[in-house]
Structure formats: structure tokens, C-alpha cells
Design an enzyme around this catalytic site. Structure first.
Site, mmCIF file in Angstrom:
data_model
loop_
_atom_site.group_PDB
_atom_site.id
_atom_site.type_symbol
_atom_site.label_atom_id
_atom_site.label_comp_id
_atom_site.label_asym_id
_atom_site.label_seq_id
_atom_site.Cartn_x
_atom_site.Cartn_y
_atom_site.Cartn_z
ATOM 1 N N GLN A 130 -9.547 12.969 -0.445
ATOM 2 C CA GLN A 130 -8.853 13.796 -1.422
ATOM 3 C C GLN A 130 -9.304 15.244 -1.306
ATOM 4 O O GLN A 130 -10.338 15.548 -0.712
ATOM 5 C CB GLN A 130 -9.117 13.284 -2.842
ATOM 6 C CG GLN A 130 -8.653 11.852 -3.078
ATOM 7 C CD GLN A 130 -8.914 11.409 -4.503
ATOM 8 O OE1 GLN A 130 -8.348 11.940 -5.447
ATOM 9 N NE2 GLN A 130 -9.777 10.408 -4.660
ATOM 10 N N HIS B 120 -3.797 0.862 8.332
ATOM 11 C CA HIS B 120 -4.339 0.450 7.032
ATOM 12 C C HIS B 120 -5.727 -0.172 7.162
ATOM 13 O O HIS B 120 -6.564 -0.024 6.258
ATOM 14 C CB HIS B 120 -3.387 -0.559 6.370
ATOM 15 C CG HIS B 120 -3.853 -1.039 5.031
ATOM 16 N ND1 HIS B 120 -3.601 -0.345 3.853
ATOM 17 C CD2 HIS B 120 -4.567 -2.137 4.667
ATOM 18 C CE1 HIS B 120 -4.132 -0.990 2.834
ATOM 19 N NE2 HIS B 120 -4.724 -2.080 3.297
ATOM 20 N N CYS C 98 0.834 -1.204 0.000
ATOM 21 C CA CYS C 98 0.000 0.000 0.000
ATOM 22 C C CYS C 98 0.872 1.260 0.000
ATOM 23 O O CYS C 98 1.712 1.428 0.891
ATOM 24 C CB CYS C 98 -0.918 0.003 1.220
ATOM 25 S SG CYS C 98 -1.888 1.533 1.390
ATOM 26 N N ASN D 102 -14.015 9.227 -0.749
ATOM 27 C CA ASN D 102 -14.666 8.084 -1.389
ATOM 28 C C ASN D 102 -14.305 6.852 -0.576
ATOM 29 O O ASN D 102 -13.130 6.594 -0.338
ATOM 30 C CB ASN D 102 -14.164 7.881 -2.819
ATOM 31 C CG ASN D 102 -14.493 9.045 -3.724
ATOM 32 O OD1 ASN D 102 -15.501 9.709 -3.546
ATOM 33 N ND2 ASN D 102 -13.640 9.310 -4.700
ATOM 34 N N CYS E 78 0.546 3.562 3.385
ATOM 35 C CA CYS E 78 1.062 3.152 4.690
ATOM 36 C C CYS E 78 2.432 3.801 4.914
ATOM 37 O O CYS E 78 3.102 4.191 3.962
ATOM 38 C CB CYS E 78 1.198 1.630 4.751
ATOM 39 S SG CYS E 78 -0.373 0.741 4.869
ATOM 40 N N HIS F 237 -6.591 1.889 1.856
ATOM 41 C CA HIS F 237 -6.180 2.631 3.052
ATOM 42 C C HIS F 237 -7.142 3.788 3.299
ATOM 43 O O HIS F 237 -7.586 4.452 2.368
ATOM 44 C CB HIS F 237 -4.763 3.171 2.846
ATOM 45 C CG HIS F 237 -4.092 3.637 4.092
ATOM 46 N ND1 HIS F 237 -3.130 2.890 4.737
ATOM 47 C CD2 HIS F 237 -4.241 4.761 4.831
ATOM 48 C CE1 HIS F 237 -2.703 3.540 5.802
ATOM 49 N NE2 HIS F 237 -3.375 4.683 5.882
ATOM 50 N N HIS G 296 -8.472 7.121 3.443
ATOM 51 C CA HIS G 296 -7.959 8.388 2.927
ATOM 52 C C HIS G 296 -9.053 9.142 2.191
ATOM 53 O O HIS G 296 -10.092 8.584 1.838
ATOM 54 C CB HIS G 296 -6.783 8.150 1.969
ATOM 55 C CG HIS G 296 -7.184 7.581 0.634
ATOM 56 N ND1 HIS G 296 -7.590 6.266 0.471
ATOM 57 C CD2 HIS G 296 -7.274 8.150 -0.601
ATOM 58 C CE1 HIS G 296 -7.892 6.051 -0.802
ATOM 59 N NE2 HIS G 296 -7.718 7.180 -1.474
#
Length: 353
Positions: free
Chosen positions: A171, A116, A70, A156, A73, A167, A169
């Protein structure tokens, strides 16, 4: 909050947001990366009047890597990722495969936690507040870029949404124009203001929803409700009670209370029909006033806009998704299978004890 800005091997900016003031962030990106080359271009549709980002370089972006590869991470030993340090609280960095870049704006990735296997709903209130502070800081910083007219923070979540990295997250898109959805709101805002002799449409909507049966939860500084004309089967709008145009306008009381309210909303979404193996997919989208000129929206000033978050899932029932087919995709006319009143009732029923 401590903020530390650094650069990745290819020149992209990376920013650590830490809960502790004594954290030192001096790890170096050891990857042999060349400078990022993007082909982002914004084209305007002459018939619809909206804009489309053409970004062919995104075809080569990382796609569903295994957990031990990933890129979000922390780096560990010889396994090097987008984050050079071995741990972090919250990190923001320029997207390696941006939809918008240069004169066309900017795209950033926000990593909510180094864990994660977690999700936003798993964060502590302290961690969620740090994410809010990072969103606010980036909104402020990006608004000063010459090419940027509107800043959009969003998450999303879930493969069903199209997420390619598991992971936790989100934007941030910094657009060089006012987005079509915001422009629609501003036109409605202008029309209502003129028709009512100055009444604010957002205030009127919030007052109406507070008096109706679609309220999901309330607190001293926040209100969450399913809108009267919800587009999605389960859709919640979260408003601060005091109208502000953007995240920068939130006062300390609203900021302090936000984590508790938002984490509860996310947990309720998972309780509707999510499982540990298949958590509820969703999109969480912050709507902020654009920083550009508003001359085309007669009589509207920036402070007329109301910051709010729209949270919705594309799942309409267990095991079934809401697809955007002919009417939605072809004509932008949504058809909702779940009455908003029933959705609100269901979201109240799954409240934590």
C-alpha cells in the site's frame, strides 16, 4: 517502464506499470459500481500531539475472500475484479476503502504481480525493479497533491499482521501531516546536528553499524543491518550508502542493485522460521523525508533525512509471535526478547549459497 493511467467504474484511478513498451491497456471496468463514498476524518490528539484517522467505512472492506474471488487478481470472463485487464505486471489503484481520502490524503494499493500464489520474494529482479520504479513514480505524483505532506510505501505480509487479502500487494499512504515516527527522527536529527556542530545523525548511525557485528549483508550501494536498539525480534534496516531523502533521489546504480539485495533479505526472513504453509509474516516500510515545511525542526533541511527501509517480523521464534502488550501498547516502551547481535548472526547464517 510503460505507464498507463485509466479509471475504474466508480471513478477511482488505476495505473498499469508494464515491463514492455508495446503493451496496450484498454480494458474497461464492467462492474456496476457506484461512486465511492468515504467518511475519512483526521483528528488531532491534544495530549500526544499526534493524529488519528477515523474511517468507519472501512468496516465493510473485503475480508479474506476465497482465492477464486480475490479482487486483486486479473479479471477473467465473468469474474470481475479491481483490475479490468486479464493480466498485468504491476498495478496501482486508489483504495476502495481508504483510511485517508480527499483533504485527509490518499491511499493506494500496489499489486506486485498477477500471480495470486506468489510473494514479493518470488519476483524476478526485473519485476522487483518495476515495483521500485512504481513506488518512485507514485511518491513523485502524490507529493504534488495539495493535501499531501508525506508519502509512505509499505507492505504488510501475513494474516498474523492483519492482512485481509492474500494476494501479494502493498500500500501507499499519502498523509496530510508528518507522521509521529518521522517527527521523532527529525527531532533527534536536529538535536544531534546542533550538539555536534553539524554532523548528520543518519551518517553517524550508518558508520557505527558498519563497524559493528550487526551487519547482515552489504553491497556496493546498499547496507543492511540489525539496529543497535532493535524494537522487534528480527528487524533489519536497509540503507543506500549515499544518503538521499527519498526514493526519487536514488541514482541508477542504487536502483539497479536494489532488487538483488532486497530479494535476498526477504528470502532470509523466510529461511529463519517460515514454511511454505506458513511463510514469515513481516512489515516492510519505506521511510522518506516529508515534503512539507520543516520549520519546527531547528536547522534541519530535507536533504538531512536518509531514505531507508525497515523490515521486521512479529514472529519471535517458530510458532510464537511478539505481541504488543502493556509496556509496548500502553507506554511505547518496547521489550525485545532476541538480542540484536544474535538476530544479525542468525540472518547471516541463513544466507543462500
Amino acid at each position: 517502464m510503460k505507464k498507463t493511467s485509466t479509471r475504474l467504474a466508480d471513478g477511482r484511478e488505476l495505473i498499469y506499470y508494464d515491463l514492455r513498451d508495446d503493451r496496450v491497456r484498454d480494458a474497461v471496468d464492467r462492474r456496476p459500481l457506484e461512486r465511492t463514498v468515504t467518511t475519512s476524518e483526521v483528528r488531532r490528539d491534544p495530549l500526544l500531539g499526534d493524529s488519528v484517522a477515523i474511517a468507519s467505512h472501512r468496516q465493510g472492506r473485503t475480508y479474506h475472500p476465497p482465492a477464486d474471488e480475490c479482487p486483486l487478481c486479473p479479471s477473467e470472463g465473468d469474474r470481475l475484479s479491481e483490475i479490468p485487464d486479464s493480466s498485468y505486471d504491476v498495478v496501482v489503484f486508489e483504495n476502495r476503502f481508504p483510511s485517508l481520502a480527499g483533504d485527509s490524503g490518499r491511499c493506494e494499493v500496489v499489486c506486485f504481480t498477477s500471480d495470486h500464489n506468489a510473494s514479493f520474494a518470488d519476483l524476478t529482479e526485473e519485476q522487483a525493479r518495476l515495483v521500485l520504479d512504481a513506488w518512485t513514480d507514485r511518491t513523485s505524483e502524490l507529493s504534488h497533491l495539495p493535501a499531501v505532506e508525506q508519502v509512505f510505501c509499505f507492505e504488510n505480509r501475513g494474516a498474523e499482521i492483519g492482512v485481509t487479502l492474500g494476494h501479494p500487494h502493498g500500500q501507499i499512504y499519502a498523509y496530510p501531516f508528518t507522521t509521529p515516527r518521522t517527527a521523532l527522527m527529525l527531532r533527534q536529527l536536529a538535536q544531534h546536528k546542533e550538539a555536534t556542530g553539524g554532523e548528520n545523525l543518519f551518517d553517524a548511525v550508518l558508520e557505527r553499524e558498519l563497524a559493528d557485528e550487526r551487519v547482515v549483508l552489504t553491497s556496493e550501494h546498499w547496507v543492511a543491518f540489525v539496529p543497535y536498539a532493535a524494537h522487534w525480534p528480527y528487524e533489519v534496516h536497509l540503507y543506500p550508502r549515499r544518503r538521499v531523502p527519498d526514493l526519487l533521489g536514488l541514482d541508477e546504480d542504487a536502483r539497479s542493485e536494489f532488487p538483488q539485495v532486497y530479494l535476498e533479505l526477504l528470502k532470509r526472513f523466510d529461511r529463519i522460521f517460515g514454511t511454505q504453509e506458513s511463510p514469515t509474516p513481516y512489515i516492510a516500510a519505506w521511510h522518506q523525508a516529508p515534503f512539507g515545511a520543516l520549520e519546527e525542526f531547528d536547522g534541519v533541511v530535507r536533504d538531512d533525512f536518509a531514505l531507508h527501509l525497515e523490515l521486521f517480523t512479529i514472529r519471535r521464534t517458530s510458532g510464537k509471535l511478539k505481541f504488543l502488550a502493556g509496556s509496548e501498547s500502553g507506554m511505547s516502551v518496547f521489550i525485545n526478547d532476541v538480542p540484536p547481535e544474535r538476530a544479525a548472526e542468525r540472518l547471516r547464517e541463513v544466507a543462500s549459497s
